[in-house]
Design a protein around this motif. Structure first.
Motif, PDB file in Angstrom:
ATOM      1  N   LEU A   1       0.858  -1.179   0.000  1.00 20.45           N
ATOM      2  CA  LEU A   1       0.000   0.000   0.000  1.00 20.45           C
ATOM      3  C   LEU A   1       0.894   1.229   0.000  1.00 20.45           C
ATOM      4  N   HIS A   2       0.709   2.101  -0.992  1.00 23.95           N
ATOM      5  CA  HIS A   2       1.487   3.340  -1.112  1.00 23.95           C
ATOM      6  C   HIS A   2       0.576   4.505  -0.742  1.00 23.95           C
ATOM      7  N   ARG A   3       0.952   5.211   0.291  1.00 21.37           N
ATOM      8  CA  ARG A   3       0.199   6.396   0.700  1.00 21.37           C
ATOM      9  C   ARG A   3       0.920   7.631   0.182  1.00 21.37           C
ATOM     10  N   GLU A   4       0.265   8.774   0.297  1.00 17.56           N
ATOM     11  CA  GLU A   4       0.868  10.034  -0.141  1.00 17.56           C
ATOM     12  C   GLU A   4       2.212  10.263   0.545  1.00 17.56           C
ATOM     13  N   THR A   5       2.293   9.920   1.821  1.00 20.77           N
ATOM     14  CA  THR A   5       3.534  10.115   2.578  1.00 20.77           C
ATOM     15  C   THR A   5       3.940   8.799   3.220  1.00 20.77           C
ATOM     16  N   GLY A   6       5.221   8.641   3.446  1.00 18.58           N
ATOM     17  CA  GLY A   6       5.712   7.462   4.144  1.00 18.58           C
ATOM     18  C   GLY A   6       6.090   6.334   3.216  1.00 18.58           C
ATOM     19  N   ASP A   7       6.676   5.328   3.818  1.00 21.53           N
ATOM     20  CA  ASP A   7       7.121   4.149   3.082  1.00 21.53           C
ATOM     21  C   ASP A   7       5.929   3.258   2.741  1.00 21.53           C
ATOM     22  N   PRO A   8       6.068   2.444   1.691  1.00 19.54           N
ATOM     23  CA  PRO A   8       4.992   1.504   1.362  1.00 19.54           C
ATOM     24  C   PRO A   8       4.725   0.553   2.536  1.00 19.54           C
ATOM     25  N   GLN A   9       3.474   0.231   2.746  1.00 19.54           N
ATOM     26  CA  GLN A   9       3.066  -0.659   3.831  1.00 19.54           C
ATOM     27  C   GLN A   9       2.756  -2.041   3.256  1.00 19.54           C
ATOM     28  N   PRO A  10       3.475  -3.079   3.704  1.00 15.09           N
ATOM     29  CA  PRO A  10       3.148  -4.427   3.225  1.00 15.09           C
ATOM     30  C   PRO A  10       1.835  -4.903   3.849  1.00 15.09           C
ATOM     31  N   LEU A  11       0.999  -5.482   3.013  1.00 17.00           N
ATOM     32  CA  LEU A  11      -0.291  -6.029   3.434  1.00 17.00           C
ATOM     33  C   LEU A  11      -0.493  -7.370   2.746  1.00 17.00           C
ATOM     34  N   ARG A  12      -1.587  -8.018   3.091  1.00 15.36           N
ATOM     35  CA  ARG A  12      -2.039  -9.185   2.345  1.00 15.36           C
ATOM     36  C   ARG A  12      -3.444  -8.857   1.872  1.00 15.36           C
ATOM     37  N   GLY A  13      -3.726  -9.179   0.613  1.00 13.33           N
ATOM     38  CA  GLY A  13      -5.030  -8.876   0.055  1.00 13.33           C
ATOM     39  C   GLY A  13      -5.453  -9.924  -0.953  1.00 13.33           C
ATOM     40  N   ILE A  14      -6.728  -9.906  -1.271  1.00 17.41           N
ATOM     41  CA  ILE A  14      -7.301 -10.827  -2.249  1.00 17.41           C
ATOM     42  C   ILE A  14      -7.591 -10.018  -3.502  1.00 17.41           C
ATOM     43  N   PHE A  15      -6.870 -10.338  -4.571  1.00 10.27           N
ATOM     44  CA  PHE A  15      -6.953  -9.574  -5.817  1.00 10.27           C
ATOM     45  C   PHE A  15      -7.792 -10.326  -6.835  1.00 10.27           C
ATOM     46  N   SER A  16      -8.607  -9.572  -7.564  1.00 10.83           N
ATOM     47  CA  SER A  16      -9.312 -10.142  -8.711  1.00 10.83           C
ATOM     48  C   SER A  16      -9.450  -9.056  -9.768  1.00 10.83           C
ATOM     49  N   ALA A  17      -9.510  -9.474 -10.993  1.00 10.19           N
ATOM     50  CA  ALA A  17      -9.715  -8.554 -12.118  1.00 10.19           C
ATOM     51  C   ALA A  17     -10.844  -9.136 -12.957  1.00 10.19           C
ATOM     52  N   ALA A  18     -12.040  -9.055 -12.403  1.00 10.49           N
ATOM     53  CA  ALA A  18     -13.198  -9.690 -13.018  1.00 10.49           C
ATOM     54  C   ALA A  18     -13.729  -8.881 -14.189  1.00 10.49           C
ATOM     55  N   HIS A  19     -14.241  -9.588 -15.161  1.00  8.00           N
ATOM     56  CA  HIS A  19     -14.876  -8.966 -16.321  1.00  8.00           C
ATOM     57  C   HIS A  19     -16.251  -8.458 -15.914  1.00  8.00           C
ATOM     58  N   GLU A  20     -16.596  -7.272 -16.368  1.00 11.92           N
ATOM     59  CA  GLU A  20     -17.898  -6.672 -16.092  1.00 11.92           C
ATOM     60  C   GLU A  20     -18.499  -6.124 -17.369  1.00 11.92           C
ATOM     61  N   ALA A  21     -19.799  -6.230 -17.492  1.00 12.77           N
ATOM     62  CA  ALA A  21     -20.512  -5.560 -18.575  1.00 12.77           C
ATOM     63  C   ALA A  21     -21.229  -4.370 -17.956  1.00 12.77           C
TER      64      ALA A  21
END
Length: 111
Positions: free
Chosen positions: A27-47
């Motif tokens: 996670l990259h915020r406006e200020t500070g170092d990137p924060q490591p996280l765990r997340g569930i990613f999807s790139a689903a098709h949508e109409a």
């Protein structure tokens, strides 16, 4: 505060989902170092109907993160790196079960 049986069950399910499907992200915020996280990613098709009567096909990248893992919560304009690709956060939607749904847009400025 005492957790209700339903809240305990929700937490158990959320922990199982995260441990099974989550992957490392930054996670990259406006200020500070990137924060490591765990997340569930999807790139689903949508109409999407654009009120013209013609459906438009698109892919909507989405990252779900546990809200307690990112304090303060991410906001529009922050960015995340998933699988080596940087995405801008265009909307943050709590799902009511402890996760935040981050709607993403591919960052055209990333390498």
């Amino acid at each position: 505060m005492v957790m209700t049986p339903f809240a305990r069950a929700q937490r158990l399910v959320a922990d199982a989902v995260r441990s099974t499907f989550a992957e490392p992200v930054l996670l990259h915020r406006e200020t500070g170092d990137p924060q490591p996280l765990r997340g569930i990613f999807s790139a689903a098709h949508e109409a999407v109907d654009v009120s013209s009567g013609q459906p438009v096909s698109m892919v909507q990248p989405l990252l779900e993160v546990w809200k307690d893992d990112c304090t303060p919560p991410p906001v529009e304009g922050d960015a995340v790196t998933v699988r080596g690709q940087r995405y801008l956060i265009v909307d943050v939607r709590p799902d009511g079960c402890g996760f935040l749904r981050l709607l993403l847009h591919l960052d055209g400025a990333s390498p």
